[in-house]
Design an enzyme around this catalytic site. Structure first.
Site, PDB file in Angstrom:
ATOM      1  N   SER A  25      -6.834   2.581   4.194  1.00  0.00           N
ATOM      2  CA  SER A  25      -6.449   1.178   4.033  1.00  0.00           C
ATOM      3  C   SER A  25      -5.331   1.008   3.006  1.00  0.00           C
ATOM      4  O   SER A  25      -4.625   0.011   3.017  1.00  0.00           O
ATOM      5  CB  SER A  25      -7.652   0.343   3.583  1.00  0.00           C
ATOM      6  OG  SER A  25      -8.747   0.596   4.420  1.00  0.00           O
ATOM      7  N   PHE A  33     -15.038  -5.257  -4.165  1.00  0.00           N
ATOM      8  CA  PHE A  33     -15.888  -4.096  -4.427  1.00  0.00           C
ATOM      9  C   PHE A  33     -15.595  -3.533  -5.821  1.00  0.00           C
ATOM     10  O   PHE A  33     -16.490  -3.022  -6.491  1.00  0.00           O
ATOM     11  CB  PHE A  33     -15.695  -3.026  -3.352  1.00  0.00           C
ATOM     12  CG  PHE A  33     -16.025  -3.501  -1.962  1.00  0.00           C
ATOM     13  CD1 PHE A  33     -17.144  -4.279  -1.729  1.00  0.00           C
ATOM     14  CD2 PHE A  33     -15.213  -3.182  -0.882  1.00  0.00           C
ATOM     15  CE1 PHE A  33     -17.445  -4.739  -0.446  1.00  0.00           C
ATOM     16  CE2 PHE A  33     -15.502  -3.637   0.405  1.00  0.00           C
ATOM     17  CZ  PHE A  33     -16.619  -4.416   0.613  1.00  0.00           C
ATOM     18  N   ARG A  93       0.829  -1.212   0.000  1.00  0.00           N
ATOM     19  CA  ARG A  93       0.000   0.000   0.000  1.00  0.00           C
ATOM     20  C   ARG A  93       0.859   1.256   0.000  1.00  0.00           C
ATOM     21  O   ARG A  93       0.509   2.258  -0.605  1.00  0.00           O
ATOM     22  CB  ARG A  93      -0.956   0.013   1.180  1.00  0.00           C
ATOM     23  CG  ARG A  93      -0.331  -0.186   2.539  1.00  0.00           C
ATOM     24  CD  ARG A  93      -1.431  -0.155   3.589  1.00  0.00           C
ATOM     25  NE  ARG A  93      -1.010  -0.876   4.792  1.00  0.00           N
ATOM     26  CZ  ARG A  93      -1.843  -1.206   5.762  1.00  0.00           C
ATOM     27  NH1 ARG A  93      -3.117  -0.897   5.666  1.00  0.00           N
ATOM     28  NH2 ARG A  93      -1.423  -1.848   6.825  1.00  0.00           N
ATOM     29  N   GLU A 141     -18.998   2.417  -4.706  1.00  0.00           N
ATOM     30  CA  GLU A 141     -18.110   1.831  -5.696  1.00  0.00           C
ATOM     31  C   GLU A 141     -18.660   1.963  -7.115  1.00  0.00           C
ATOM     32  O   GLU A 141     -17.915   2.256  -8.063  1.00  0.00           O
ATOM     33  CB  GLU A 141     -17.856   0.359  -5.367  1.00  0.00           C
ATOM     34  CG  GLU A 141     -17.134   0.147  -4.035  1.00  0.00           C
ATOM     35  CD  GLU A 141     -18.022   0.268  -2.792  1.00  0.00           C
ATOM     36  OE1 GLU A 141     -19.268   0.353  -2.951  1.00  0.00           O
ATOM     37  OE2 GLU A 141     -17.483   0.259  -1.660  1.00  0.00           O
ATOM     38  N   ARG A 189      -2.380  -5.836   0.354  1.00  0.00           N
ATOM     39  CA  ARG A 189      -2.053  -4.481   0.816  1.00  0.00           C
ATOM     40  C   ARG A 189      -0.780  -4.491   1.650  1.00  0.00           C
ATOM     41  O   ARG A 189      -0.165  -3.476   1.867  1.00  0.00           O
ATOM     42  CB  ARG A 189      -3.171  -3.960   1.733  1.00  0.00           C
ATOM     43  CG  ARG A 189      -4.389  -3.493   1.026  1.00  0.00           C
ATOM     44  CD  ARG A 189      -5.293  -2.789   2.003  1.00  0.00           C
ATOM     45  NE  ARG A 189      -5.965  -3.689   2.917  1.00  0.00           N
ATOM     46  CZ  ARG A 189      -6.289  -3.375   4.159  1.00  0.00           C
ATOM     47  NH1 ARG A 189      -5.975  -2.197   4.658  1.00  0.00           N
ATOM     48  NH2 ARG A 189      -6.937  -4.225   4.919  1.00  0.00           N
TER      49      ARG A 189
HETATM   50  C1  LIG Z   1     -19.740  -2.132  -0.125  1.00  0.00           C
HETATM   51  C2  LIG Z   1     -18.689  -1.870   0.892  1.00  0.00           C
HETATM   52  N1  LIG Z   1     -17.721  -0.976   0.628  1.00  0.00           N
HETATM   53  C3  LIG Z   1     -16.742  -0.755   1.527  1.00  0.00           C
HETATM   54  C4  LIG Z   1     -16.715  -1.420   2.718  1.00  0.00           C
HETATM   55  C5  LIG Z   1     -15.580  -1.191   3.710  1.00  0.00           C
HETATM   56  N2  LIG Z   1     -16.076  -0.525   4.900  1.00  0.00           N
HETATM   57  C6  LIG Z   1     -16.376  -1.195   6.035  1.00  0.00           C
HETATM   58  S1  LIG Z   1     -17.019  -0.233   7.227  1.00  0.00           S
HETATM   59  C7  LIG Z   1     -16.883   1.155   6.254  1.00  0.00           C
HETATM   60  C8  LIG Z   1     -17.339   2.479   6.758  1.00  0.00           C
HETATM   61  C9  LIG Z   1     -18.765   2.433   7.188  1.00  0.00           C
HETATM   62  O1  LIG Z   1     -19.204   3.670   7.675  1.00  0.00           O
HETATM   63  P1  LIG Z   1     -20.558   3.743   8.502  1.00  0.00           P
HETATM   64  O2  LIG Z   1     -21.640   3.054   7.757  1.00  0.00           O
HETATM   65  O3  LIG Z   1     -20.791   5.143   8.865  1.00  0.00           O
HETATM   66  O4  LIG Z   1     -20.234   2.849   9.753  1.00  0.00           O
HETATM   67  P2  LIG Z   1     -19.770   3.307  11.220  1.00  0.00           P
HETATM   68  O5  LIG Z   1     -19.088   4.629  11.107  1.00  0.00           O
HETATM   69  O6  LIG Z   1     -21.016   3.401  11.997  1.00  0.00           O
HETATM   70  O7  LIG Z   1     -18.877   2.231  11.708  1.00  0.00           O
HETATM   71  C10 LIG Z   1     -16.335   0.816   5.009  1.00  0.00           C
HETATM   72  C11 LIG Z   1     -16.058   1.766   3.930  1.00  0.00           C
HETATM   73  C12 LIG Z   1     -17.741  -2.363   2.953  1.00  0.00           C
HETATM   74  N3  LIG Z   1     -17.792  -3.103   4.057  1.00  0.00           N
HETATM   75  N4  LIG Z   1     -18.714  -2.547   2.032  1.00  0.00           N
END
Ligand SMILES: Cc1ncc(C[n+]2csc(CCOP(=O)(O)OP(=O)(O)O)c2C)c(N)n1
Lengths: 317, 280
Positions: free
Chosen positions: A41, A87, A14, A62, A171
């Site tokens: 990440s 994704f 990464r 995405e 990564r």
């Molecule tokens: C489709 C998808 N894209 C990316 C991710 C990676 N990912 C996991 S949690 C997250 C952030 C989520 O934010 P939020 O819904 O606000 O959750 P919280 O802050 O409450 O933990 C991401 C981008 C995923 N799990 N699914």
């Protein structure tokens, strides 16, 4: 390449991705890095302050990100897109297919956390299908990076070439395979070790396993050839023909479903030009799951040991 | 409310214990939904180990699947599996993966983790129950970052069109997503307004106040025309001051010093829980 010890690199993949993006973006204002809420990440957050006009965090969108990339390409920018491999492919396939590939636009995609390297994110995040999906797209170029030197060179190469390019990678740290002046032309593989009895064709994290397997086989007086087939589409038909003619037995090894990825590419190619027995090491009819990389490799049979055993079995030893 | 407060503290305690035992994970987003889970599983929903196999009951889908540990704590406390199984979170061969898996974990209704998908599934379930004349409710917790996904808004349009008045969407508005603040990545604007304009009944409440969450659900259910959306004003890392303050608190691999702080928080919660248990 010498058969000295297999060692992890200093830098994570990464870091190399973000440093290369920084280098390209500073040189060329048309370079734009897009991400889908996974900047931290892939370490893009570390470099984005230096090129803030050339980095956009698209949020968790995405499919939209693929469309946005198409819009950038239409206006002569060069979009580099990153998200986790599943994704980038499973989640946004139609947008990648239609808005980018079918429309003949220019995009450089990095799918990270390839296969078992998704570790504790588990089945929802573990892509064993991404190579297969992108390989199906006409004229798309598909690579799997096995170390950081290769990742860097492929990114720069892709920057210079118009079209849809997909690179898959871990990564984290890779095993060092190449020195800095190595080159990685499209449509070529790397002959890492010549041999006469069997040829192991691998990509990504499986290259180190293949090299290890060759050493184990050597102890049993079996002379294994090893190829790093980083260019999964187009695949190196010439090198594969050489390997098939010389050894008469091919084993493919991939951190991916045996359907659609490297194993398929090798089998499809050789069955048309030089049919020999081909055994595919990879994931068979299974979904991902959580676990440490070593555990997962063992679970899915992605180990040097497993490769060596398949070789022995098929050589009647 | 006393029993519910105990339940809430137990969920928070065991959420922390799982993550602490493992050494890394989604602390922030797991902690911000603890109060909501306590209200749902402790008060509002009629989901038990006995009726779990039945279709005609309330249902819950954790659409923001990365908060799995909070759901696991809740389910174990409800008796779906032994408490000590919680410490197997994410171990090789576990039945408790980071993201919920309906085929692995007793009490988990749906496999989630790819954001945006659980919302649609909840909408499908609510429509199906409505068609078969059920009077039960389908609940889902969605992240504010998760709402970036277009699929969520497809689900919302579908829900409104089908007048799914027995769908309750709870949005965990902790104002952060993976890379940081939503206002710096994709601004949410007024989420209650957005859902209203999509045809929902919607309100915004303090997501750390169980009484307020409960009242909002009751109020939403009084109208019978529209799907219900409750925006929960929460804090990522909720209930643990150190984690609330920490800037990058999505996925944490605590340092040794941080582990000490978290261990202390666990001990305090343990004390609080045993006092409440004794005074029951
Ligand atoms: C489709 C998808 N894209 C990316 C991710 C990676 N990912 C996991 S949690 C997250 C952030 C989520 O934010 P939020 O819904 O606000 O959750 P919280 O802050 O409450 O933990 C991401 C981008 C995923 N799990 N699914």
């Amino acid at each position: 390449m010498s058969m000295t010890e297999l060692k992890l690199e200093e830098k994570e993949m990464r870091q190399v991705y973000s440093e290369t993006i920084l280098e390209l973006a500073k040189k060329d204002p048309n370079v734009i890095a897009l991400d889908a809420d996974l900047m931290s990440s892939i370490s893009l957050n570390k470099i984005s302050p230096q090129i803030s006009d050339q980095v956009i965090n698209c949020g968790i969108m995405e499919a939209n990100m693929m469309g946005v990339a198409a819009g950038f390409s239409l206006t002569n920018k060069i979009p580099f897109v990153h998200t986790f491999a599943q994704f980038a492919t499973r989640r946004a396939f139609d947008q990648l297919f239609v808005s980018l590939a079918y429309a003949k636009l220019n995009v450089k995609i990095l799918g990270s956390d390839a296969g078992v390297t998704a570790e504790h994110n588990g089945g929802t995040h573990m892509a064993f299908e991404d190579l297969g999906l992108v390989r199906l797209i006409p004229n798309a170029t598909v690579y799997e990076a096995s170390d950081s030197t290769m990742l860097r060179k492929l990114l720069i190469q892709n920057y210079k070439e118009y079209g849809v390019h997909y690179i898959r990678t871990t990564r984290k740290k890779a095993v060092k395979i190449y020195d800095e002046n190595e080159t990685f032309p499209k449509g070529k593989g790397k002959l890492l070790r010549d041999g006469t009895d069997v040829c192991i064709v691998a990509s990504g994290i499986m290259v180190a396993e293949a090299l290890q397997a060759a050493r184990e086989l050597e102890k049993k007086s079996i002379d294994a050839m090893v190829i790093d087939m980083y260019s999964i589409k187009p695949v190196d038909a010439e090198l594969l023909t050489y390997a098939a003619e010389k050894t008469g037995l091919i084993i493919t090894a991939e951190n991916h479903n045996v359907i659609g990825g490297l194993g398929s590419a090798v089998a499809e190619t050789l069955s048309e030009i030089k049919p020999v027995p081909i055994k595919r090491v990879g994931v068979r009819e299974k979904f991902g799951q959580v676990g440490k990389v070593e555990y997962l490799k063992e679970f899915y049979g992605l180990t040097a040991n497993h490769i060596a055993n398949i070789a022995l079995e098929n050589l009647g030893k | 409310m006393n029993d519910l407060e105990l339940f809430r503290d137990q969920i928070r305690l065991w959420t922390l214990k799982q993550l602490h035992h493992l050494g890394f994970g989604h602390y922030g987003g797991s902690l911000s939904i603890v109060e909501t889970l306590a209200v749902l599983y402790g008060k509002e929903m009629n989901v038990t180990t006995e009726n779990f196999k039945e279709v005609d009951r309330d249902h819950f889908i954790l659409s923001k699947g990365h908060a799995g540990p909070a759901l696991y704590a809740t389910l174990a406390l409800k008796g779906f599996f032994p408490m000590d199984m919680l410490l197997t979170l994410n171990q090789n061969g576990t039945k408790l993966p980071s993201h919920p898996d309906r085929n692995l974990t007793p009490g988990v209704e749906m496999t989630t983790g790819s954001l945006g998908q659980g919302f649609s599934v909840a909408v499908g379930m609510a429509t199906s129950l409505k068609l078969s004349g059920s009077t039960h409710y389908t609940y889902t917790i969605v992240g504010d970052g998760e709402l970036n996904e277009g699929q969520c808004w497809e689900a919302a349009q579908f829900a409104a069109h089908h007048r799914l008045n027995r769908l309750v969407v709870l949005v965990d508005e902790n104002k952060k997503q993976l890379d940081g603040w939503t206002k710096d990545i994709i601004e949410t604007f007024d989420l209650a307004d957005k859902f209203r304009s999509f045809g929902f009944w919607s309100t915004r409440v303090d997501g750390a106040d169980m009484e307020a969450i409960h009242q909002a659900i009751i109020e939403g259910k009084e109208q019978k025309e529209k799907p219900i959306c409750i925006i929960l004003d929460t804090t990522k890392g909720q209930g643990i001051p150190y984690l609330e303050e920490k800037e990058a608190n999505h996925h944490i691999r605590p340092s040794d010093e941080e582990k000490d702080i978290i261990r202390q928080a666990i001990e305090e919660l343990e004390k609080k829980v045993s006092e409440k248990e004794a005074g029951r």
